[in-house]
Design a protein around this motif. Structure first.
Motif, PDB file in Angstrom:
ATOM      1  N   PRO A 100      -0.052  13.513   4.874  1.00  0.00           N
ATOM      2  CA  PRO A 100      -0.002  14.971   5.056  1.00  0.00           C
ATOM      3  C   PRO A 100       1.373  15.409   5.549  1.00  0.00           C
ATOM      4  CG  PRO A 100      -2.029  14.069   5.955  1.00  0.00           C
ATOM      5  CD  PRO A 100      -1.167  12.893   5.587  1.00  0.00           C
ATOM      6  N   GLY A 101       1.826  16.534   5.055  1.00  0.00           N
ATOM      7  CA  GLY A 101       3.146  17.009   5.430  1.00  0.00           C
ATOM      8  C   GLY A 101       4.206  16.652   4.410  1.00  0.00           C
ATOM      9  N   GLY A 102       3.795  15.925   3.371  1.00  0.00           N
ATOM     10  CA  GLY A 102       4.720  15.632   2.289  1.00  0.00           C
ATOM     11  C   GLY A 102       5.438  14.313   2.376  1.00  0.00           C
ATOM     12  N   ARG A 103       5.337  13.570   3.489  1.00  0.00           N
ATOM     13  CA  ARG A 103       6.021  12.302   3.602  1.00  0.00           C
ATOM     14  C   ARG A 103       5.363  11.262   2.706  1.00  0.00           C
ATOM     15  NH1 ARG A 103       9.888  11.959   7.466  1.00  0.00           N
ATOM     16  NH2 ARG A 103       9.876   9.680   7.445  1.00  0.00           N
ATOM     17  N   SER A 104       6.199  10.384   2.174  1.00  0.00           N
ATOM     18  CA  SER A 104       5.731   9.285   1.347  1.00  0.00           C
ATOM     19  C   SER A 104       5.888   7.989   2.128  1.00  0.00           C
ATOM     20  CB  SER A 104       6.546   9.209   0.051  1.00  0.00           C
ATOM     21  OG  SER A 104       6.381  10.382  -0.726  1.00  0.00           O
ATOM     22  N   THR A 105       4.861   7.138   2.075  1.00  0.00           N
ATOM     23  CA  THR A 105       4.890   5.909   2.853  1.00  0.00           C
ATOM     24  C   THR A 105       4.518   4.707   2.002  1.00  0.00           C
ATOM     25  OG1 THR A 105       2.580   6.021   3.557  1.00  0.00           O
ATOM     26  CG2 THR A 105       4.189   7.203   4.911  1.00  0.00           C
ATOM     27  N   ALA A 106       4.983   3.558   2.435  1.00  0.00           N
ATOM     28  CA  ALA A 106       4.609   2.294   1.818  1.00  0.00           C
ATOM     29  C   ALA A 106       4.587   1.231   2.904  1.00  0.00           C
ATOM     30  CB  ALA A 106       5.588   1.902   0.709  1.00  0.00           C
ATOM     31  N   VAL A 107       3.598   0.364   2.850  1.00  0.00           N
ATOM     32  CA  VAL A 107       3.524  -0.769   3.761  1.00  0.00           C
ATOM     33  C   VAL A 107       3.471  -2.039   2.934  1.00  0.00           C
ATOM     34  CG1 VAL A 107       2.210  -1.911   5.578  1.00  0.00           C
ATOM     35  CG2 VAL A 107       2.336   0.578   5.510  1.00  0.00           C
ATOM     36  N   LEU A 108       4.390  -2.959   3.206  1.00  0.00           N
ATOM     37  CA  LEU A 108       4.454  -4.243   2.521  1.00  0.00           C
ATOM     38  C   LEU A 108       4.084  -5.325   3.523  1.00  0.00           C
ATOM     39  CD1 LEU A 108       7.246  -2.415   1.780  1.00  0.00           C
ATOM     40  CD2 LEU A 108       7.263  -4.074  -0.079  1.00  0.00           C
ATOM     41  N   ALA A 109       3.137  -6.185   3.166  1.00  0.00           N
ATOM     42  CA  ALA A 109       2.657  -7.177   4.121  1.00  0.00           C
ATOM     43  C   ALA A 109       2.339  -8.492   3.426  1.00  0.00           C
ATOM     44  CB  ALA A 109       1.429  -6.664   4.864  1.00  0.00           C
ATOM     45  N   ARG A 110       2.399  -9.549   4.226  1.00  0.00           N
ATOM     46  CA  ARG A 110       2.013 -10.884   3.752  1.00  0.00           C
ATOM     47  C   ARG A 110       1.458 -11.679   4.917  1.00  0.00           C
ATOM     48  NH1 ARG A 110       3.503 -15.081  -0.064  1.00  0.00           N
ATOM     49  NH2 ARG A 110       2.306 -16.924   0.589  1.00  0.00           N
ATOM     50  N   MET A 111       0.275 -12.228   4.725  1.00  0.00           N
ATOM     51  CA  MET A 111      -0.294 -13.156   5.679  1.00  0.00           C
ATOM     52  C   MET A 111       0.008 -14.578   5.212  1.00  0.00           C
ATOM     53  SD  MET A 111      -2.153 -13.522   8.473  1.00  0.00           S
ATOM     54  CE  MET A 111      -3.319 -12.186   8.686  1.00  0.00           C
ATOM     55  N   PHE A 112       0.496 -15.386   6.130  1.00  0.00           N
ATOM     56  CA  PHE A 112       0.747 -16.788   5.859  1.00  0.00           C
ATOM     57  C   PHE A 112      -0.309 -17.579   6.639  1.00  0.00           C
ATOM     58  CE2 PHE A 112       4.716 -14.521   5.400  1.00  0.00           C
ATOM     59  CZ  PHE A 112       5.258 -15.033   4.229  1.00  0.00           C
ATOM     60  N   GLY A 113      -1.404 -17.931   5.948  1.00  0.00           N
ATOM     61  CA  GLY A 113      -2.547 -18.512   6.621  1.00  0.00           C
ATOM     62  C   GLY A 113      -2.245 -19.819   7.321  1.00  0.00           C
ATOM     63  N   THR A 114      -1.589 -20.739   6.643  1.00  0.00           N
ATOM     64  CA  THR A 114      -1.283 -22.032   7.245  1.00  0.00           C
ATOM     65  C   THR A 114      -0.358 -21.849   8.437  1.00  0.00           C
ATOM     66  OG1 THR A 114      -1.570 -23.196   5.143  1.00  0.00           O
ATOM     67  CG2 THR A 114      -0.277 -24.305   6.850  1.00  0.00           C
ATOM     68  N   ALA A 115       0.626 -20.980   8.305  1.00  0.00           N
ATOM     69  CA  ALA A 115       1.562 -20.728   9.396  1.00  0.00           C
ATOM     70  C   ALA A 115       0.916 -19.936  10.523  1.00  0.00           C
ATOM     71  CB  ALA A 115       2.792 -19.989   8.873  1.00  0.00           C
ATOM     72  N   LEU A 120       0.859  -1.183   0.000  1.00  0.00           N
ATOM     73  CA  LEU A 120       0.000   0.000   0.000  1.00  0.00           C
ATOM     74  C   LEU A 120       0.890   1.226   0.000  1.00  0.00           C
ATOM     75  CD1 LEU A 120      -2.847   1.336   0.355  1.00  0.00           C
ATOM     76  CD2 LEU A 120      -2.402   1.256   2.821  1.00  0.00           C
ATOM     77  N   GLU A 121       0.740   2.061  -1.007  1.00  0.00           N
ATOM     78  CA  GLU A 121       1.520   3.290  -1.107  1.00  0.00           C
ATOM     79  C   GLU A 121       0.622   4.478  -0.805  1.00  0.00           C
ATOM     80  OE1 GLU A 121       3.037   3.276  -5.058  1.00  0.00           O
ATOM     81  OE2 GLU A 121       4.481   1.682  -4.693  1.00  0.00           O
ATOM     82  N   GLN A 122       1.122   5.395   0.004  1.00  0.00           N
ATOM     83  CA  GLN A 122       0.338   6.562   0.385  1.00  0.00           C
ATOM     84  C   GLN A 122       1.227   7.804   0.468  1.00  0.00           C
ATOM     85  OE1 GLN A 122      -1.314   5.086   4.134  1.00  0.00           O
ATOM     86  NE2 GLN A 122      -3.323   5.019   3.195  1.00  0.00           N
ATOM     87  N   ALA A 123       0.611   8.960   0.205  1.00  0.00           N
ATOM     88  CA  ALA A 123       1.270  10.240   0.453  1.00  0.00           C
ATOM     89  C   ALA A 123       0.627  10.823   1.696  1.00  0.00           C
ATOM     90  CB  ALA A 123       1.099  11.174  -0.739  1.00  0.00           C
TER      91      ALA A 123
END
Length: 214
Positions: A165-180, A160-163
């Motif tokens: 407020p205040g000009g900062r740029s963010t990204a969140v990378l995630a993975r769910m491992f259902g069996t684990a 998920l990429e987001q801009a």
């Protein structure tokens, strides 16, 4: 969005953070480690799993209930320093250019598990922020094991990429491992788009997801 301790995720807005509690992560008593050294289910071929790519459809090859890990090699990367070292399962790193990276593995994720790992990962994002639509999430890959000098295979994640407020740029990378029954997520927050791109390249190189090993 940034990871915090005690099973919470902080949504970064204009430089301020608001903790969002993840109830699927049990609260540990003070001084108690959240994660222990993984053990492998008898008959599970951990070496074979580590030697193959981990797309969303391959999550079932992991041993039930055995969490993945996240490397901590970013602490030694040029320009980076470790700020929080595995505090309740989360680590935080800062770069001289103002970027902040937080990485966490969470267990006890059963309530968020859906039919497949991709759907479960979408459910994780939507639990953290109900306004997130599946179309906001883009596929990406991180390294699956290995080292900065000898990268491993690849593991699929959603980003998920987001801009903010205040000009900062963010990204969140995630993975769910259902069996684990576990999830791994990495947040990156930087002053602008160019520094974010550089930080994400460092994350890919220095923070591979780690398959459980025998």
């Amino acid at each position: 969005m940034q990871l915090t301790t005690a099973g919470a995720v902080a949504l970064i807005i204009g430089g301020c953070s608001v903790d969002v509690r993840d109830p699927s992560v049990p609260t540990a008593p003070a001084g108690t480690a959240v994660l222990s050294t993984p053990t492998i289910t008898p008959g599970h071929d951990a070496a074979a799993v580590a030697a193959q790519d981990m797309p969303f459809g391959a999550g079932g090859t992991l041993a039930p209930g055995v969490p993945v890990g996240v490397s901590d090699e970013l602490r030694g990367a040029p320009g980076w320093k470790l700020e929080k070292d595995n505090v309740a399962g989360a680590s935080q790193y800062a770069k001289a250019d103002g970027c902040i990276v937080a990485a966490r593995v969470s267990t006890g994720q059963g309530p968020l598990v859906r039919e497949g790992d991709r759907e479960s990962t979408v459910a994780l994002f939507q639990y953290l922020d109900a306004t997130i639509q599946p179309s906001y999430l883009k596929p990406e890959t991180l390294h699956w094991g290995g080292t900065p000098e000898n990268p491993g295979k690849s593991v699929e994640v959603l980003v998920l990429e987001q801009a903010a407020p205040g000009g900062r740029s963010t990204a969140v990378l995630a993975r769910m491992f259902g069996t684990a029954g576990s999830s791994a997520y990495i947040s990156v927050s930087c002053p602008d788009a160019p520094t974010l791109a550089s930080a994400r390249a460092d994350v890919r190189r220095y923070l591979p997801l780690l398959p459980p090993s025998a």
